[in-house]
Design a protein around this motif. Structure first.
Motif, short mmCIF file in Angstrom:
data_model
loop_
_atom_site.label_atom_id
_atom_site.label_comp_id
_atom_site.label_asym_id
_atom_site.label_seq_id
_atom_site.Cartn_x
_atom_site.Cartn_y
_atom_site.Cartn_z
N GLU A 153 0.84 -1.20 0.00
CA GLU A 153 0.00 0.00 0.00
C GLU A 153 0.87 1.25 0.00
O GLU A 153 2.08 1.17 0.22
N THR A 154 0.24 2.39 -0.21
CA THR A 154 0.94 3.68 -0.25
C THR A 154 0.21 4.68 0.64
O THR A 154 -1.02 4.83 0.54
N ASP A 155 0.96 5.37 1.53
CA ASP A 155 0.35 6.35 2.42
C ASP A 155 1.42 7.34 2.86
O ASP A 155 2.15 7.11 3.83
N ASN A 156 1.54 8.45 2.11
CA ASN A 156 2.47 9.52 2.49
C ASN A 156 1.99 10.83 1.89
O ASN A 156 1.23 10.85 0.91
N ASP A 157 2.41 11.94 2.45
CA ASP A 157 1.93 13.27 2.04
C ASP A 157 2.34 13.61 0.61
O ASP A 157 1.57 14.21 -0.14
N ARG B 69 2.76 11.70 -1.93
CA ARG B 69 1.91 10.98 -2.88
C ARG B 69 0.58 11.71 -3.05
O ARG B 69 0.06 11.85 -4.17
N ARG B 70 0.03 12.17 -1.93
CA ARG B 70 -1.25 12.88 -2.01
C ARG B 70 -1.10 14.24 -2.69
O ARG B 70 -2.02 14.71 -3.35
N GLU B 71 0.05 14.88 -2.54
CA GLU B 71 0.25 16.19 -3.13
C GLU B 71 0.60 16.10 -4.61
O GLU B 71 0.08 16.86 -5.43
N GLY C 54 0.44 13.23 -6.63
CA GLY C 54 -0.50 12.40 -7.36
C GLY C 54 0.14 11.23 -8.05
O GLY C 54 -0.52 10.26 -8.39
N GLU C 55 1.42 11.31 -8.29
CA GLU C 55 2.14 10.21 -8.92
C GLU C 55 3.45 10.00 -8.15
O GLU C 55 3.85 10.83 -7.34
N GLU D 291 5.41 5.57 -4.75
CA GLU D 291 4.53 4.44 -4.50
C GLU D 291 5.21 3.45 -3.54
O GLU D 291 6.44 3.36 -3.47
#
Length: 709
Positions: A54-58, A60-62, A64-65, A68
């Motif tokens: 899975e992926t969960d970091n700031d 990635r959210r900012e 978008g790519e 991973e």
């Protein structure tokens, strides 16, 4: 961010190639946080895992790519919850990119603390560097991308450390490109890259926190009254001890949130005559025992007795390095460096260090680190030459003892031992194999138990116990971790065990029965015969139930020099180490035995035993460096033999060449070798006429001893 506070972000590789080692990583990282919980509870810690499904970091959210397979935990105060997460690290499914993970950790620190270099901020990466790295953006090489990351980290005062796992031969031969990238990143941020080749090294590679060096001394090193060099002194090594326990009170109500639970202790002094009467402070005084007398010392006198000196370091002279043996080094070493930014000081220190290195010399200095310091230390400066750009030459400083601090122990030489008491060739070969077997740095492998990579197992176990106790008040003291146990328990293979068994077979223990020496003195013969008669009449059986028998008395511990075996008793007392009084007691006892033997002599029947005792006394005084005791007694003995009755004994002394102890044998003797040799010839026996009273006394003694015999 306070200077004493540290922010640490763990970047952990959980890719499939790391699965065999994750349980070691889990224990090592959790151990770091357990120590922070106790010593640095205000430190903050974050966590980044890469290689996850899975992926969960700031980022990635900012963005978008990209980024991973990276999961981040926010930077918060260190707590037990994060320790629990580290104890149960998840297993990733994909190969992770450690460069992206470093960028995520750096972004977490930037957002948490903003711009500026204040505070201690650190990123710690643990990986095997086996996963491929993604291609950088177009128009930029990988090294340029790393340089850009390092520049941002340097601008924000972030330090980068990395531990690269190389626990098998295949990984040791690969990953050179990744190692070069990480070393470049660490060098730019004043960090360190450690190659970990065993689970034990991993514990030592992960530092609980970065210790900021503080100077012990800043000032001049006086070479001559007109020449001084600006130096700074740092501690090179300092022992970390187990924290001391503090007295805690649980009497405060649990509802009181402001309770400190501090225990205050007061001391009350009572009169020895009347225990109910307290002695006020104005009526109390300190004192020192001087023999049996107690010397009172007033506070003003005590203050005047304390030695104070001006701050400074002064050069006293130079000596060959061989004159300062390694076992003279006391306490912890320090490092003398030239004052930073002072080019003249750097040149002077470098010139002095290189001159001492070429001549194999060391410098002796006198040091007072602080103004008004109550003790002065003497030490030696050993040159430490640098062969790296930007690092100046320096000196290692070690404190050396004064005369009162040295303990000398004399041991008998093996040169005069019989062949039966010397090791055989087979025994020497067996011990050579033992040394080779326990060699920590063989030529074909990496050195084991390197100090900079070996963690203290006592401290690790202590902090782990406190963590368990915080979770469960009834928790028991845990066993030492199997990885850390290798520090105190060597891991022997079957080949090693075979060699150890061969060593044991060469040193077998044999029970030797002690044989009693035949007595020579007529009085001892009578006592021995009487004891033999009693032994035949009464068997050696303990019927009283007290556990006493003749054998128990015969094997009792020697407390004085007896007349039966004086030489053996004398040597036994000299060998005792349970008190300092035995040497003096042995010497005085042997003196008394010699005088008693001469006084009770009849026609020289005790001369042989007295000569043997005198030779043993002289040998013992040489070994114990008691030359004055023997020389004074020998002069008294020479005066005693100035007469016809003991002239034969003195002739035997001259024949045996027993004389005073000279300087050549004991350094503190006041007798030269020439004077010792001349002493015997200068003491000629005077022939004196025998008076009627003496003749009558001798006749009475002959009659008395004749009847007794």
């Amino acid at each position: 961010m306070a200077r004493s506070k540290e922010s640490l972000v763990f970047v952990l590789d959980v890719s499939p190639s790391m699965h065999p080692y994750l349980h070691h990583v889990s224990k090592a990282t959790a151990a770091v946080l357990e120590r922070k919980l106790f010593n640095h509870k205000n430190d903050e810690v974050g966590l980044v895992l890469f290689g996850m499904e899975e992926t969960d970091n700031d980022l990635r959210r900012e963005v978008g790519e990209a980024y991973e397979g990276i999961v981040s935990e926010p930077i918060t105060l260190v707590d037990g919850e994060l320790v629990t997460k580290l104890r149960a690290l998840p297993r990733g499914c994909y190969a992770g990119d450690y460069v992206d993970a470093i960028v995520v950790a750096t972004d977490m620190i930037f957002k948490k603390y903003g711009d500026g270099k204040k505070g201690n901020k650190r990123i710690c990466l643990i990986t095997d560097a086996q996963s491929p790295i993604k291609e950088p953006m177009e128009g930029m090489s990988m090294m340029e991308q790393v340089e850009k990351i390092a520049e941002k980290m340097e601008d924000h005062g972030v330090k980068f450390d990395a531990a690269i796992l190389r626990m098998n031969e295949e990984k040791r031969e690969s990953g050179s490109e990744s190692t070069e990238i990480l070393e470049n990143l660490a060098s730019r941020t004043h960090g360190e890259v450690t190659t970990v080749e065993s689970p034990l090294c991993l514990f030592g590679a992960l530092k609980p926190r970065t210790v900021t060096p503080t100077t012990l001394y800043r000032g001049d090193m006086e070479m001559t009254p007109g020449a001084r060099i600006k130096v700074w002194v740092y501690k090179k090594a300092a022992q970390e001890r187990v924290p001391s326990l503090k007295v805690y009170s649980d009497k405060a109500p649990q509802s009181d949130a402001l309770a400190t639970h501090v225990v205050k202790m007061d001391t009350d002094y009572k009169s020895s005559d009347d225990p109910t009467v307290s002695i006020p402070k104005a009526q109390r005084a300190k004192g020192y025992y001087y023999g049996q007398q107690l010397i009172p010392v007033t506070p003003d006198m005590e203050l005047s007795l304390k030695f104070t000196a001006d701050k400074g370091v002064k050069l006293l002279g130079f000596t060959e390095a061989a004159n300062i043996p390694r076992h003279y080094y006391m306490k912890e070493p320090n490092l003398f460096v030239p004052e930073p930014g002072n080019r003249k000081a750097s040149l002077a220190i470098s010139a002095l260090a290189r001159a001492l290195k070429q001549t194999n010399m060391v410098a002796l200095v006198r040091c007072v680190w602080r103004q008004g310091q109550r003790n002065v230390v003497m030490g030696v400066l050993t040159p430490n030459l640098s062969f790296e750009d930007g690092i100046a030459d320096s000196f290692y400083f070690n404190i050396v003892p004064f005369a009162e601090d040295i303990r000398e122990f004399g041991f008998a030489s093996f040169d005069d031992r019989p062949a039966s008491q010397l090791p055989s060739k087979q025994q020497e070969e067996a011990t050579d194999l033992l040394v080779q077997m326990l060699d920590l740095s063989p030529s074909d492998s990496v050195e084991s138990l390197q100090p900079e990579k070996t963690s203290n197992p006592v401290l690790q176990r202590f902090y782990h116990f406190l963590y368990l106790k915080s979770l469960n008040p009834d928790a028991l003291v845990p066993q030492l971790d199997e990885t850390l146990k290798k520090v105190i328990e060597p891991d022997f293979s079957s080949e090693h065990i075979e060699k150890l068994q061969g060593l044991c077979s060469q040193f077998t223990l044999v029970n030797v029965q002690k044989t009693k020496n035949s007595t020579k003195f007529w009085k001892d013969r009578i006592e021995a015969a009487a004891k033999d008669d009693d032994a035949e009449a009464k068997p050696d059986v303990d019927t009283s139930g007290s556990g006493l028998s003749f054998d128990s008395f015969a094997t009792r511990q020697v407390e004085e020099v007896g007349s039966l075996n004086p030489v053996q008793d004398f040597q036994t007392l000299l060998a005792r180490r349970d008190s300092d009084e035995w040497v003096g007691k042995a010497i005085q006892g042997m003196k008394k035995i010699i005088i008693d033997l001469l006084d009770s002599s009849y026609k020289g029947n005790t001369y042989d035993k007295a000569l043997t005792c005198l030779a043993a006394l002289r040998s013992g005084c040489v070994m114990q460096e008691e030359s004055k005791e023997f020389n004074d007694f020998f002069r008294v003995l020479a005066d005693k033999c100035q007469g016809k009755r003991l002239s034969d004994f003195w002739d035997a002394v001259i024949q045996r060449k027993l004389t005073l102890i000279s300087k050549g044998e004991v350094s503190d003797s006041d007798v030269t070798e020439e004077a010792a040799l001349a002493f015997l010839t200068s003491r000629t026996v005077k022939e004196e006429p025998t008076t009627a009273e003496e003749a009558e006394e001798i006749d009475e003694m002959d009659a008395l001893l004749g009847e007794a015999v």
